[in-house]
Design a protein around this motif. Structure first.
Motif: not given
Length: 109
Positions: A45-68
């Motif tokens: 479970k820890l291995m899964e959390q470290l990989s996929a979730v981090q990429v999703l977080k930063w993709a959303i944050v950078f996308f919203m920063g660009g929209v801003g």
């Protein structure tokens, strides 16, 4: 606005360096977990959390920063005397983190 360009460039460079450090530390942690021996359910479970979730977080944050940033360009204001751009960018980044939080909570059983 031209005097703010070096400021934003430094923030971008520091952000990229910090993201690289976080990814390296995550990689080292995964490597240590794998080298430790057989994996149990908690380690998987820890291995899964470290990989996929981090990429999703930063993709959303950078996308919203660009929209801003796009929104800031469309609004009429005096850039040298106004603090509106900082507020707009902060709001859009906060919305990005909030969207990530909602997605993360919807995945939990």
């Amino acid at each position: 606005m031209k005097q703010l360009l070096p400021f934003f460039a430094m923030i971008l460079i520091i952000g990229m360096i910090s993201m690289t450090i976080v990814q390296l530390l995550n990689h080292n942690l995964k490597k240590r977990i794998l080298d430790a021996g057989p994996l149990d359910e908690n380690a998987i479970k820890l291995m899964e959390q470290l990989s996929a979730v981090q990429v999703l977080k930063w993709a959303i944050v950078f996308f919203m920063g660009g929209v801003g940033l796009i929104t800031i360009e469309m609004l009429p204001f005096n850039a040298s005397e106004s603090l509106i751009p900082y507020g707009i960018e902060a709001v859009f980044l906060a919305i990005g983190f909030f969207i990530y939080y909602l997605i993360l909570n919807s995945k939990k059983p």
